[in-house]
Scaffold this motif. Structure first.
Motif, PDB file in Angstrom:
ATOM      1  N   CYS A   1       0.120  -1.227  12.303  1.00 28.55           N
ATOM      2  CA  CYS A   1       0.026  -0.224  11.239  1.00 28.55           C
ATOM      3  C   CYS A   1      -0.192   1.149  11.890  1.00 28.55           C
ATOM      4  CB  CYS A   1      -1.143  -0.581  10.321  1.00 28.55           C
ATOM      5  SG  CYS A   1      -1.533   0.736   9.158  1.00 28.55           S
TER       6      CYS A   1
ATOM      7  N   TYR B   1      -1.877   3.545  11.026  1.00 31.02           N
ATOM      8  CA  TYR B   1      -3.239   4.079  10.871  1.00 31.02           C
ATOM      9  C   TYR B   1      -4.291   3.256  11.621  1.00 31.02           C
ATOM     10  CZ  TYR B   1      -0.932   6.442   6.998  1.00 31.02           C
ATOM     11  OH  TYR B   1      -0.070   7.179   6.243  1.00 31.02           O
ATOM     12  N   ALA B   2      -3.873   2.150  12.245  1.00 28.10           N
ATOM     13  CA  ALA B   2      -4.855   1.206  12.798  1.00 28.10           C
ATOM     14  C   ALA B   2      -5.762   1.849  13.845  1.00 28.10           C
ATOM     15  CB  ALA B   2      -4.154   0.001  13.397  1.00 28.10           C
TER      16      ALA B   2
ATOM     17  N   ILE C   1       3.012   2.188   3.001  1.00 30.12           N
ATOM     18  CA  ILE C   1       2.909   2.718   4.370  1.00 30.12           C
ATOM     19  C   ILE C   1       4.316   2.621   4.946  1.00 30.12           C
ATOM     20  CG2 ILE C   1       1.813   2.482   6.642  1.00 30.12           C
ATOM     21  CD1 ILE C   1      -0.460   0.893   5.263  1.00 30.12           C
TER      22      ILE C   1
ATOM     23  N   TYR D   1       6.127   0.300   7.847  1.00 30.36           N
ATOM     24  CA  TYR D   1       5.209  -0.794   8.197  1.00 30.36           C
ATOM     25  C   TYR D   1       5.214  -1.852   7.101  1.00 30.36           C
ATOM     26  CZ  TYR D   1       0.757  -3.233   8.829  1.00 30.36           C
ATOM     27  OH  TYR D   1      -0.199  -4.202   8.965  1.00 30.36           O
ATOM     28  N   ARG D   2       4.743  -1.467   5.915  1.00 31.86           N
ATOM     29  CA  ARG D   2       4.647  -2.468   4.856  1.00 31.86           C
ATOM     30  C   ARG D   2       6.035  -2.949   4.412  1.00 31.86           C
ATOM     31  NH1 ARG D   2       1.846  -5.480   5.324  1.00 31.86           N
ATOM     32  NH2 ARG D   2      -0.156  -4.498   4.943  1.00 31.86           N
TER      33      ARG D   2
ATOM     34  N   LEU E   1      -0.584   4.839  -0.125  1.00 32.09           N
ATOM     35  CA  LEU E   1      -1.610   5.129   0.887  1.00 32.09           C
ATOM     36  C   LEU E   1      -1.188   6.353   1.712  1.00 32.09           C
ATOM     37  CD1 LEU E   1      -4.360   4.168   2.047  1.00 32.09           C
ATOM     38  CD2 LEU E   1      -3.069   3.071   3.846  1.00 32.09           C
TER      39      LEU E   1
ATOM     40  N   ARG F   1      -7.109  -2.083  -1.598  1.00 37.55           N
ATOM     41  CA  ARG F   1      -6.415  -3.370  -1.488  1.00 37.55           C
ATOM     42  C   ARG F   1      -7.251  -4.498  -2.092  1.00 37.55           C
ATOM     43  NH1 ARG F   1      -5.567  -5.839   3.408  1.00 37.55           N
ATOM     44  NH2 ARG F   1      -5.847  -3.816   4.392  1.00 37.55           N
TER      45      ARG F   1
ATOM     46  N   CYS G   1      -7.845   2.156   2.434  1.00 43.03           N
ATOM     47  CA  CYS G   1      -6.911   1.041   2.280  1.00 43.03           C
ATOM     48  C   CYS G   1      -7.657  -0.232   1.891  1.00 43.03           C
ATOM     49  CB  CYS G   1      -6.171   0.848   3.598  1.00 43.03           C
ATOM     50  SG  CYS G   1      -4.903  -0.388   3.546  1.00 43.03           S
TER      51      CYS G   1
ATOM     52  N   ALA H   1      -8.403   6.007   7.438  1.00 43.67           N
ATOM     53  CA  ALA H   1      -7.437   5.427   6.494  1.00 43.67           C
ATOM     54  C   ALA H   1      -7.826   4.020   6.056  1.00 43.67           C
ATOM     55  CB  ALA H   1      -6.063   5.409   7.155  1.00 43.67           C
ATOM     56  N   CYS H   2      -8.384   3.241   6.997  1.00 42.98           N
ATOM     57  CA  CYS H   2      -8.662   1.836   6.681  1.00 42.98           C
ATOM     58  C   CYS H   2      -9.749   1.705   5.622  1.00 42.98           C
ATOM     59  CB  CYS H   2      -9.060   1.068   7.929  1.00 42.98           C
ATOM     60  SG  CYS H   2      -7.747   1.048   9.142  1.00 42.98           S
TER      61      CYS H   2
ATOM     62  N   GLU I   1       0.832  -1.213   0.000  1.00 42.47           N
ATOM     63  CA  GLU I   1       0.000   0.000   0.000  1.00 42.47           C
ATOM     64  C   GLU I   1       0.864   1.259   0.000  1.00 42.47           C
ATOM     65  OE1 GLU I   1       0.149  -2.142   2.532  1.00 42.47           O
ATOM     66  OE2 GLU I   1      -1.801  -3.073   2.863  1.00 42.47           O
TER      67      GLU I   1
HETATM   68  S1  SF4 Z   1      -4.744  -0.985   9.636  1.00 43.69           S
HETATM   69 FE1  SF4 Z   1      -5.992   0.047   8.095  1.00 43.69          FE
HETATM   70  S2  SF4 Z   1      -4.546   1.338   6.943  1.00 43.69           S
HETATM   71 FE2  SF4 Z   1      -3.349  -0.149   8.083  1.00 43.69          FE
HETATM   72  S3  SF4 Z   1      -2.997  -1.833   6.642  1.00 43.69           S
HETATM   73 FE3  SF4 Z   1      -4.841  -2.355   7.855  1.00 43.69          FE
HETATM   74  S4  SF4 Z   1      -6.562  -1.565   6.638  1.00 43.69           S
HETATM   75 FE4  SF4 Z   1      -4.682  -0.603   5.846  1.00 43.69          FE
END
Ligand code: SF4
Ligand SMILES: [Zn+2]
Ligand SMILES: [Zn+2]
Length: 309
Positions: A233, A235-236, A90, A93-94, A125, A147, A143, A139-140, A88
């Motif tokens: 993450c 953004y979680a 990030i 993280y990713r 993202l 995704r 995402c 954000a989710c 994504e």
């Molecule tokens: S926590 Fe949200 S922003 Fe982060 S990877 Fe999962 S869905 Fe994407």
């Protein structure tokens, strides 16, 4: 005092509360693979000669998914596993997930396919979160939509018959409750759609781990020694899912079996509603021609919001 395995009397390493089983390492591995196999068979998720795209992220769930499928699919030499990671974009993280996903896939002798938001949509993202309007979704939401599309596009390109994702029992129970809270009963049907009711343009998706809890997948990945990362993450914390996770963890602790009961209620609700009027199938997006539930698909709606077209 050390507890004893309910299956073989060896010292136990794990208590699976919702089945009241104490398990030694070897029975933990065996029963976990068996639960996944039974779940696949119960809902006829996979066929003997499937090309299976497996969504991997570098986390414990997808590591457990790929490893258990690898063991199960050994009995089906015509089947093929193709791990796909969606990057994504990030930062911090990713990139870590990518490293562990590479270690895992190469240890199994599988080649990892990678697709990025940047290549597919022109933005990472992180960019999208910077560009989104102040009063917009979390954000989710962005995402998840992007995704899902990315994984579907990859599966179409790779001519896969089916996509397997690592959603576990906790994720599924959270999703069902989220949709109940939002009053979105149609989505309960869409997310529980069995393989043979899939929509044109979408490669069918299956969730072989939906009857394993988060604890099950962590303990399995740990005891098998699978490489995985558990960095959260960044953004979680924006997600409604987080509040539900805390609530459901408490409920499951007080009343083991709560998650499984919610999961089965979701299946029953979606079976009952599947053929009702008003549970609409997808139409086609005016802009990109992909399946959509309104004039613009959700991906185009996001890109329009970010790019202002
Ligand atoms: S926590 Fe949200 S922003 Fe982060 S990877 Fe999962 S869905 Fe994407
Ligand atoms: Zn045992
Ligand atoms: Zn579109």
């Amino acid at each position: 005092m050390q507890s004893i395995c309910s299956k073989c009397n060896q010292p136990a390493v794990y208590l699976r509360q919702y089945t009241s089983e104490s398990l030694c390492k070897s029975c933990l591995v065996k029963t976990t693979v068996e639960r996944v196999r039974r779940n696949i068979n119960k809902s006829q998720m996979l066929k003997e000669d499937d090309r299976i795209v497996v969504g991997v992220s570098g986390g414990k769930d997808s590591a457990t998914l790929l490893d258990t499928l690898f063991r199960i699919e050994k009995d089906f030499p015509q089947a093929e596993l193709i791990p796909v990671l969606i990057d994504e974009g990030i930062e911090g993280y990713r990139d870590k997930g990518l490293e562990t996903a590479r270690q895992l896939t190469s240890s199994l002798g599988l080649e990892l396919e990678i697709r990025t938001f940047k290549d597919l949509y022109g933005h990472t993202l992180d960019d999208i979160i910077r560009l989104r309007p102040a009063d917009s979704n979390g954000a989710c939401t962005y995402c998840g939509v992007l995704r899902r599309r990315a994984l579907n596009t990859a599966a179409l390109e790779l001519e896969a018959d089916v996509v397997a994702t690592g959603h576990n029992m906790d994720d599924e129970a959270q999703t069902i409750l989220m949709n109940v809270i939002r009053g979105d009963s149609q989505r309960i049907v869409r997310t529980n759609r069995p393989r043979d009711h899939s929509i044109k343009g979408f490669v069918p998706r299956v969730k072989p781990l939906s009857e394993l809890s988060t604890r099950d997948t962590v303990v399995y990945a740990y005891h098998v020694g699978l490489p995985y990362h558990d960095i959260p993450c960044p953004y979680a914390s924006e997600a409604l899912r987080n509040d539900l996770r805390l609530f459901l963890n408490e409920m499951e602790h007080k009343r083991p079996g709560t998650l499984l009961a919610i999961l089965h209620s979701g299946e029953t609700m979606s079976e009952a509603m599947e053929h009702q009027e008003g549970v609409s199938d997808a139409t086609v997006c005016e802009s990109c021609g992909e399946p959509a539930s309104s004039r613009l698909c959700k991906v185009c709606a996001i890109l329009q919001e970010i790019e202002g077209w």
